[in-house]
Motif scaffolding. Sequence first.
Motif, short mmCIF file in Angstrom:
data_model
loop_
_atom_site.label_atom_id
_atom_site.label_comp_id
_atom_site.label_asym_id
_atom_site.label_seq_id
_atom_site.Cartn_x
_atom_site.Cartn_y
_atom_site.Cartn_z
N SER A 158 17.62 -41.93 -72.44
CA SER A 158 17.70 -41.88 -70.97
C SER A 158 17.61 -40.45 -70.46
CB SER A 158 19.02 -42.53 -70.50
OG SER A 158 19.08 -43.89 -70.87
N ALA A 159 18.18 -39.51 -71.19
CA ALA A 159 18.09 -38.11 -70.79
C ALA A 159 16.64 -37.65 -70.78
CB ALA A 159 18.93 -37.24 -71.73
N PHE A 160 15.89 -37.96 -71.84
CA PHE A 160 14.47 -37.60 -71.90
C PHE A 160 13.71 -38.24 -70.75
CE2 PHE A 160 14.10 -35.59 -76.10
CZ PHE A 160 12.94 -34.85 -75.93
N PHE A 161 13.89 -39.55 -70.58
CA PHE A 161 13.10 -40.25 -69.57
C PHE A 161 13.53 -39.90 -68.16
CE2 PHE A 161 11.32 -42.83 -72.96
CZ PHE A 161 10.02 -43.03 -72.49
N SER A 162 14.70 -39.33 -67.98
CA SER A 162 15.07 -38.86 -66.64
C SER A 162 14.14 -37.76 -66.16
CB SER A 162 16.52 -38.36 -66.62
OG SER A 162 16.64 -37.07 -67.20
N GLN A 163 13.49 -37.08 -67.12
CA GLN A 163 12.54 -36.03 -66.77
C GLN A 163 11.09 -36.49 -66.90
OE1 GLN A 163 13.94 -33.09 -65.42
NE2 GLN A 163 15.61 -34.60 -65.55
N LEU A 164 10.89 -37.71 -67.37
CA LEU A 164 9.54 -38.27 -67.48
C LEU A 164 9.25 -39.29 -66.40
CD1 LEU A 164 9.35 -38.79 -71.37
CD2 LEU A 164 8.16 -37.04 -70.03
N ASN A 224 4.25 -57.16 -78.07
CA ASN A 224 4.04 -56.39 -76.85
C ASN A 224 3.99 -54.89 -77.15
OD1 ASN A 224 4.30 -58.24 -74.25
ND2 ASN A 224 5.80 -59.00 -75.74
N PRO A 225 2.94 -54.45 -77.83
CA PRO A 225 2.85 -53.03 -78.17
C PRO A 225 2.80 -52.12 -76.94
CG PRO A 225 0.77 -54.15 -78.62
CD PRO A 225 1.79 -55.22 -78.34
N ASP A 226 2.25 -52.62 -75.84
CA ASP A 226 2.20 -51.80 -74.63
C ASP A 226 3.60 -51.48 -74.12
OD1 ASP A 226 -0.52 -51.74 -74.73
OD2 ASP A 226 -0.83 -53.27 -73.17
N LEU A 227 4.51 -52.45 -74.20
CA LEU A 227 5.89 -52.21 -73.77
C LEU A 227 6.59 -51.25 -74.73
CD1 LEU A 227 7.11 -55.71 -72.54
CD2 LEU A 227 6.28 -53.78 -71.20
N CYS A 228 6.27 -51.34 -76.01
CA CYS A 228 6.84 -50.39 -76.97
C CYS A 228 6.42 -48.97 -76.62
CB CYS A 228 6.39 -50.73 -78.39
SG CYS A 228 7.07 -52.26 -79.04
N ARG A 229 5.15 -48.80 -76.28
CA ARG A 229 4.66 -47.47 -75.91
C ARG A 229 5.30 -46.99 -74.61
NH1 ARG A 229 -0.14 -49.51 -78.34
NH2 ARG A 229 -0.82 -50.49 -76.39
N LYS A 230 5.49 -47.90 -73.67
CA LYS A 230 6.10 -47.53 -72.40
C LYS A 230 7.50 -46.96 -72.59
CE LYS A 230 7.27 -49.50 -67.87
NZ LYS A 230 7.26 -50.75 -67.04
N MET A 231 8.20 -47.44 -73.61
CA MET A 231 9.60 -47.07 -73.83
C MET A 231 9.76 -45.94 -74.84
SD MET A 231 12.55 -49.80 -74.86
CE MET A 231 14.19 -49.26 -75.36
N SER A 232 8.68 -45.42 -75.39
CA SER A 232 8.75 -44.42 -76.46
C SER A 232 8.35 -43.05 -75.94
CB SER A 232 7.86 -44.83 -77.63
OG SER A 232 8.30 -46.07 -78.18
N VAL A 233 9.18 -42.06 -76.18
CA VAL A 233 8.96 -40.73 -75.63
C VAL A 233 7.61 -40.17 -76.04
CG1 VAL A 233 9.73 -38.31 -75.73
CG2 VAL A 233 11.41 -40.14 -75.39
N GLU A 234 7.27 -40.27 -77.33
CA GLU A 234 6.05 -39.61 -77.82
C GLU A 234 4.79 -40.21 -77.21
OE1 GLU A 234 6.61 -42.85 -80.98
OE2 GLU A 234 7.75 -41.80 -79.43
N ASP A 240 -0.08 -31.70 -70.65
CA ASP A 240 0.11 -31.43 -69.22
C ASP A 240 1.43 -31.95 -68.68
OD1 ASP A 240 -2.45 -30.22 -69.00
OD2 ASP A 240 -3.38 -32.21 -68.86
N THR A 241 2.22 -32.60 -69.52
CA THR A 241 3.50 -33.14 -69.07
C THR A 241 4.49 -32.00 -68.81
OG1 THR A 241 3.16 -35.11 -70.43
CG2 THR A 241 5.39 -34.72 -69.59
N PRO A 242 4.98 -31.88 -67.58
CA PRO A 242 5.97 -30.81 -67.31
C PRO A 242 7.33 -31.18 -67.89
CG PRO A 242 5.62 -32.13 -65.33
CD PRO A 242 4.65 -32.65 -66.36
N TYR A 272 2.05 -29.74 -78.41
CA TYR A 272 1.70 -29.51 -77.02
C TYR A 272 2.31 -28.22 -76.46
CZ TYR A 272 -0.12 -34.28 -76.95
OH TYR A 272 -0.85 -35.43 -77.20
N ASN A 273 2.81 -27.38 -77.37
CA ASN A 273 3.33 -26.05 -77.01
C ASN A 273 4.53 -26.11 -76.05
OD1 ASN A 273 1.35 -24.53 -78.53
ND2 ASN A 273 -0.14 -25.11 -76.95
N LYS A 274 5.35 -27.15 -76.22
CA LYS A 274 6.58 -27.24 -75.44
C LYS A 274 7.68 -26.42 -76.12
CE LYS A 274 4.44 -30.18 -72.83
NZ LYS A 274 3.84 -29.74 -71.55
N ASN A 275 8.62 -25.98 -75.34
CA ASN A 275 9.77 -25.20 -75.83
C ASN A 275 10.78 -26.19 -76.42
OD1 ASN A 275 12.08 -23.69 -76.22
ND2 ASN A 275 11.87 -22.54 -74.31
#
Length: 310
Positions: A158-164, A224-234, A240-242, A272-275
């Motif tokens: 949830s912490a990750f997705f709060s910024q996604l 439902n692989p699409d739902l799996c992808r929707k819920m996965s951070v990677e 370009d994701t800030p 992706y050169n993220k910190n």
Amino acid sequence: MEVFVMEVKEWSYEEYPSFDEPIDGVERIPTTGDEKGAYIFSNVEYARIDETTLHLQIIVPRTRNTTDSDETYPCIVYVQGSAWLKQNINSKLGVLSRLVEKGYVIAVVEYRHSGIAPFPAQAIDTRNAIRFMKIHADEYKADSTKMFVAGDSSGGHSAFFSQLVKEDSNENIYPEVDANVKGIISMYGALSIMFEDGMPSTLNHHQPDSPEGMEMGGVDLRNNPDLCRKMSVECNINEDTPLPPILMFHGTKDRTVNPKISVVVYKLLKKYNKNVKLYMLEGADHGGSEFFTERILDIIEEFIQSNISD
């Protein structure tokens, strides 16, 4: 024997006379007023969505000398993990207080669990909690310009997705305030459901009644692989994701969330050169006091201090 009768009034600390009478056999222990402690504001309502009232447990640093001061501290909005089910919201208040005593405000988030609302409700709730703490920063000695989000297990998700997750206008109850933070901290986060062995002890993995299946609305994720992808951070980040700087921890013997999940996310963030920085705790399982040792708290503090001025 002379008896001194003290005036009864609203004494200030400075003017109240110290009891200095020597008493035989009584030892006097000096204090400075800088002894570190923490104070908890319990069950602070931060949102009401669809008849569900949500609360924060807000822990603030406190010493005798700072009780009435205007000093403010960096704030960590912390999402308590629960496999997206109903949380034991108080389970980590004790260990989190160790970090508070170092000079940080921590607000522990109660989210709508999967029995109430599916993904991304938990991330949206976290965003509203961040906004609440920015709005009410002065009341809780928080610095609204030095906000971080953290979480363990599903709370790390949830912490990750709060910024996604950005499209939350229908449930954004503080539209005048952004939910951006200076950094993300993930403790053994359940960041992906893309792997068959991603949750090694979940025997009903990907089935409708599994934690991740319930989080997506009681769906059979095997079909439902699409739902799996929707819920996965990677699957939701690219170059370009800030994203703010990211700090991650995972135990090498985590039986609940496979440690390779954090590794996969870490490698992609690096690509992706993220910190980002990942620490693997040798022998650590899913949670435990190993994640709140002085060494770990020092790493967290260094991360926060290095990013508060950016």
